[in-house]
Scaffold this active site. Sequence first.
Site, PDB file in Angstrom:
ATOM      1  N   ASP A 185      20.609  63.314 -36.983  1.00  0.00           N
ATOM      2  CA  ASP A 185      19.214  63.634 -37.264  1.00  0.00           C
ATOM      3  C   ASP A 185      19.161  65.032 -37.844  1.00  0.00           C
ATOM      4  OD1 ASP A 185      16.385  63.302 -37.221  1.00  0.00           O
ATOM      5  OD2 ASP A 185      16.316  64.645 -35.498  1.00  0.00           O
ATOM      6  N   GLU A 269      19.192  59.334 -41.567  1.00  0.00           N
ATOM      7  CA  GLU A 269      17.833  58.964 -41.884  1.00  0.00           C
ATOM      8  C   GLU A 269      17.520  59.518 -43.268  1.00  0.00           C
ATOM      9  OE1 GLU A 269      13.996  58.699 -38.971  1.00  0.00           O
ATOM     10  OE2 GLU A 269      15.178  60.500 -38.999  1.00  0.00           O
ATOM     11  N   CYS A 322      11.220  56.385 -27.268  1.00  0.00           N
ATOM     12  CA  CYS A 322      12.215  56.638 -26.228  1.00  0.00           C
ATOM     13  C   CYS A 322      13.439  55.780 -26.554  1.00  0.00           C
ATOM     14  CB  CYS A 322      11.642  56.266 -24.858  1.00  0.00           C
ATOM     15  SG  CYS A 322      12.901  56.152 -23.569  1.00  0.00           S
ATOM     16  N   CYS A 325      14.068  53.048 -23.407  1.00  0.00           N
ATOM     17  CA  CYS A 325      13.227  51.871 -23.135  1.00  0.00           C
ATOM     18  C   CYS A 325      12.350  51.484 -24.321  1.00  0.00           C
ATOM     19  CB  CYS A 325      12.370  52.107 -21.889  1.00  0.00           C
ATOM     20  SG  CYS A 325      11.028  53.280 -22.168  1.00  0.00           S
ATOM     21  N   CYS A 341       9.603  60.550 -20.803  1.00  0.00           N
ATOM     22  CA  CYS A 341       9.075  59.245 -21.172  1.00  0.00           C
ATOM     23  C   CYS A 341       8.198  58.731 -20.029  1.00  0.00           C
ATOM     24  CB  CYS A 341      10.223  58.283 -21.444  1.00  0.00           C
ATOM     25  SG  CYS A 341       9.653  56.606 -21.744  1.00  0.00           S
ATOM     26  N   CYS A 344       9.816  55.152 -18.584  1.00  0.00           N
ATOM     27  CA  CYS A 344      11.056  55.095 -17.806  1.00  0.00           C
ATOM     28  C   CYS A 344      11.389  56.417 -17.124  1.00  0.00           C
ATOM     29  CB  CYS A 344      12.222  54.626 -18.673  1.00  0.00           C
ATOM     30  SG  CYS A 344      12.757  55.868 -19.879  1.00  0.00           S
ATOM     31  N   ASP A 351      15.587  66.171 -30.354  1.00  0.00           N
ATOM     32  CA  ASP A 351      16.474  65.870 -31.480  1.00  0.00           C
ATOM     33  C   ASP A 351      17.571  64.875 -31.109  1.00  0.00           C
ATOM     34  OD1 ASP A 351      15.104  67.634 -33.211  1.00  0.00           O
ATOM     35  OD2 ASP A 351      16.155  69.318 -32.292  1.00  0.00           O
TER      36      ASP A 351
HETATM   37 ZN   LIG Z   1      11.593  55.446 -21.854  1.00  0.00          ZN
END
Ligand SMILES: [Zn+2]
Length: 389
Positions: A185, A269, A322, A325, A341, A344, A351
């Site tokens: 990234d 990316e 995330c 999850c 998150c 989860c 990053d």
């Molecule tokens: Zn999560």
Amino acid sequence: MLKATKIRLYPTREQAEFLNRQFGAVRFAFNTGLRIISHRYKRHGQSLSAKHEIKKLLPIAKKSRKYGWLKEADSVALAQACINLDKAFQRFFKEKKGYPRFKRKRGKQSSYHCMSVKVGDDWIKVPKLEPIKAKVYRPVEGKLKSITLTRTVTGKHYASLLYETGQPAPAPLKDVDAASVVGLDMGLSHLAIDSNGRKIANPRFLKKGQKNLKRKQQALSRKKKVSANRAKARLRLAKAHERVAHARNDFQRKLSRQIVDDNQAVIVETLKAKNLMKNARLAKHIGDVSWHALTAKLAYKAKEQGKHLVKIDQWFASSKTCHYCQHKMDAMPLNVRWWDCPACQRRHDRDINAALNIKHQGILKLKAEGLSVSAHRGSRKSGRSPVAA
Ligand SMILES: [Zn+2]
């Protein structure tokens, strides 16, 4: 397999003068073609092709008294100028890039040669010139296909050699180990962050060089439009650019070598414009160029080894999702470096989480292309556990 290498040239003064005229002829062919095409379109609504109609004008021009001097240049170089102009128009129409621009006398110059080209231990040979002294690091192993000569703004000469090794390119790997897939990234403060949690900083000398660039750019814009001081300031800026480009190139060459050697697939990316909006224009430009250059090196080296470089679409919300999850956040402001998150409860480094998402998207893409990607195994980081602070 085609391979490319770039070497420094040391032409004699006569050779440099000849090359100067040749670059001028190439520039003339390109600019005149561009002028004719633009004019015909504006006045008559006709679309001429640089590759066909304009190229056909070259032999006619060479016979004329006014443009007879074009005969002095390698005709391949002039024909290639028309092909390059055609490519510039293709980019404009198909890729929505800017309208082709005139080549400037004080910009970077180039000419392409593919007939009777040769390379020796410390020289290269192009048509109409005695061998030019060169610094050849490694002997070319294979059949030389073409030589592109360039002269930088600061007056240095180079030759890009393209040759066929005679060896077929290795077949792309069919089975990839997920532990040997790395996602990269591009960060704001770093050149890149990888999915193993490694943050690759822009080296200090590059940062310093970029500051220096900015200062010289400002100095240039303060000078009067047409003045000796402005010309000097421009040359100083070009030299600073060259030093930064050189240092960056060297750094990226080693970095891309290491990344490709260590992995079977590299996922990147495509550029996220919004990520970079915070930066000033110059910094953004340098960032873009830097990322493109690194991606190109990764692609080249991966292909050489039958490995994969996968580009992920930029619409994919790598920062907001995330990786564990797949919960997607509504927003992820740029100043948020860490987040939890809500689904989860895992804590993410912004990053590294993005790099892990990029890796997973890349694996999906590899699978979609029919490759088998083995599950995580071995002692390497699985990329599934949240990274410790
Ligand atoms: Zn999560």
